[in-house]
Design a protein around this motif. Sequence first.
Motif, short mmCIF file in Angstrom:
data_model
loop_
_atom_site.label_atom_id
_atom_site.label_comp_id
_atom_site.label_asym_id
_atom_site.label_seq_id
_atom_site.Cartn_x
_atom_site.Cartn_y
_atom_site.Cartn_z
N ALA A 278 0.84 -1.21 0.00
CA ALA A 278 0.00 0.00 0.00
C ALA A 278 0.87 1.25 0.00
N ASN A 279 1.96 1.22 0.73
CA ASN A 279 2.87 2.37 0.77
C ASN A 279 3.50 2.60 -0.61
N THR A 280 3.89 1.52 -1.27
CA THR A 280 4.47 1.63 -2.61
C THR A 280 3.45 2.19 -3.60
N ALA A 281 2.22 1.69 -3.53
CA ALA A 281 1.17 2.17 -4.43
C ALA A 281 0.89 3.66 -4.21
N SER A 282 0.92 4.07 -2.96
CA SER A 282 0.69 5.49 -2.65
C SER A 282 1.76 6.37 -3.28
N LYS A 283 3.02 5.93 -3.19
CA LYS A 283 4.12 6.70 -3.75
C LYS A 283 4.03 6.77 -5.28
N ILE A 284 3.64 5.66 -5.90
CA ILE A 284 3.51 5.64 -7.37
C ILE A 284 2.42 6.60 -7.82
N LEU A 285 1.28 6.56 -7.13
CA LEU A 285 0.15 7.40 -7.51
C LEU A 285 0.40 8.87 -7.18
N PRO B 147 3.74 12.59 -10.14
CA PRO B 147 3.14 13.10 -11.37
C PRO B 147 3.93 12.74 -12.63
N MET B 148 5.18 12.29 -12.45
CA MET B 148 6.02 11.94 -13.59
C MET B 148 5.72 10.53 -14.12
N LEU B 149 4.99 9.75 -13.33
CA LEU B 149 4.64 8.40 -13.76
C LEU B 149 3.24 8.39 -14.35
N PRO B 150 2.96 7.47 -15.28
CA PRO B 150 1.65 7.43 -15.95
C PRO B 150 0.47 7.33 -14.97
N LEU B 151 0.59 6.48 -13.95
CA LEU B 151 -0.52 6.31 -13.02
C LEU B 151 -0.78 7.57 -12.20
N GLY B 152 0.27 8.37 -12.04
CA GLY B 152 0.10 9.60 -11.29
C GLY B 152 -0.75 10.64 -11.99
N GLN B 153 -1.01 10.43 -13.28
CA GLN B 153 -1.80 11.39 -14.05
C GLN B 153 -3.24 10.91 -14.27
N VAL B 154 -3.57 9.75 -13.72
CA VAL B 154 -4.93 9.21 -13.84
C VAL B 154 -5.87 10.03 -12.96
N PRO B 155 -7.11 10.31 -13.41
CA PRO B 155 -8.08 11.02 -12.57
C PRO B 155 -8.28 10.31 -11.23
N TYR B 156 -8.41 11.06 -10.18
CA TYR B 156 -8.61 10.57 -8.82
C TYR B 156 -7.38 9.82 -8.30
N ALA B 157 -6.25 10.01 -8.94
CA ALA B 157 -5.03 9.34 -8.47
C ALA B 157 -4.66 9.79 -7.06
N GLN B 158 -4.83 11.10 -6.78
CA GLN B 158 -4.46 11.61 -5.47
C GLN B 158 -5.36 11.04 -4.37
N ARG B 159 -6.66 10.88 -4.70
CA ARG B 159 -7.57 10.30 -3.73
C ARG B 159 -7.20 8.83 -3.44
#
Length: 456
Positions: free
Chosen positions: A20-27, A30-42
């Motif tokens: 979960a910690n790794t997933a949070s860091k990836i999301l 903003p330089m990674l693709p998943l970081g630009q997905v809508p609701y990524a921050q949530r």
Amino acid sequence: MLYQLYESQRAMMEPFSDLANTASKILNNPMLPLGQVPYAQRAAAGYSLIHRLGKDYEKPEFGIRTVDVNGVDVAIHERIEITKPFCELRRFKRFSDDTATLNALKNQPAVLIVAPLSGHYATLLRDTVRTMLKDHKVYITDWKNARLVPLSEGEFHLDDYVNYVQEFIRHLQKAYGNCHVMSVCQPTVPVLAAVSLMASRGETTPLTMTMMGGPIDARKSPTSVNNLATNKSHSWFENNVIYKVPNNFPGAGRRVYPGFLQHTGFVAMNPDHHAKSHYDFFQDLIKGDDASTEAHRKFYDEYNAVLDMDADYYLETIRTVFQDFSLVNGTWDVKGVDGKIERVRPQDIRTTALLSVEGELDDISGSGQTKAVHSICSGVPKNLQQHLEAKGAGHYGIFSGSRWRSVVYPEVTSFILAHNKMAPAKKAVAKKTVAKPAAAKKAVAKKVVAKKRTAR
């Protein structure tokens, strides 16, 4: 069996917490693709919360590197002065290149802070230590996690706690001539016992004792903590909260009151508050409020880090302090390191100044419980006694946070300074005793010469 089940569950949850910690860091990147997905921050906020709810919290460090002393940054070196099987006496030694500051530091009083052994680590008093370092030489009792103490180190009883405190006081007295003692919450009782025994033996007692939010007389204004201890029998505690340490720890086989049970009890005292705090943390992550989220992390890194307490010590504390009220009833006998049984007599304390501190809103040590120390220390002159009630302060507020720094600390340091008539340190005495034989030798030599001249 419960301890083993808990450890198995914790070991099973650990990979999911890390994931979960790794997933949070990836999301959050903003330089990674998943970081630009809508609701990524949530989603990142949700994973971060899952990580913190599932992670294992280890003992934090004090982390005090420097303190400001009259506008000068003073370096802090943390070191262990005495190591005991269940405790370390930790010193925060101060260093400075500024001559004026260095001279001021040398003349400041030495204070032994006795931290509570009631679930959390001594680092809970980090703010207390940091503030005290501005005007005092500071030592603190750093209690060890009982699950890390091998069975070969023996048992640990409430009597041992009292004996440890006496040894630490004598250590400071040897170095500085005398010292001041501050106890926070649980240790007010064993500290008072330690000083009482020293007084009864005719030993030098500390210059002052500062008692903060402790159950000196737990019969007064009983709280939920007191009610639990009085409503349950001694055998209930032994049968329901005492377990053996699993084999994957150095203290395997030791009977303890596990930290995870204590933490459950802490949270159960105010579950709505903690639920709201975690929800606010989630919202602050979404909003990007870094200051609030960091404050949450720091608080719960400390709050969630708990230690196991040795079963003998825990059960004896329940009986002595909260069930038999042995201190205030005058029926408490303590076994010393020499095996001698001695009665605790607070009325024998006569030269130690006494300050009690209570929080107006304290829901752990009720109103009047700490103030009761004045009535049982009847030998202390009234002009050496003082009481402070911190308005608007809860239990933690009297030793940490803004009210501690602005309301309580000024009273504490003024009280210590007012009674800081330090005896000369033994080191200084040693120099004089070394000088006397040399002077005596010169005098003898002169007499011999004079006699020889007379003989001639």
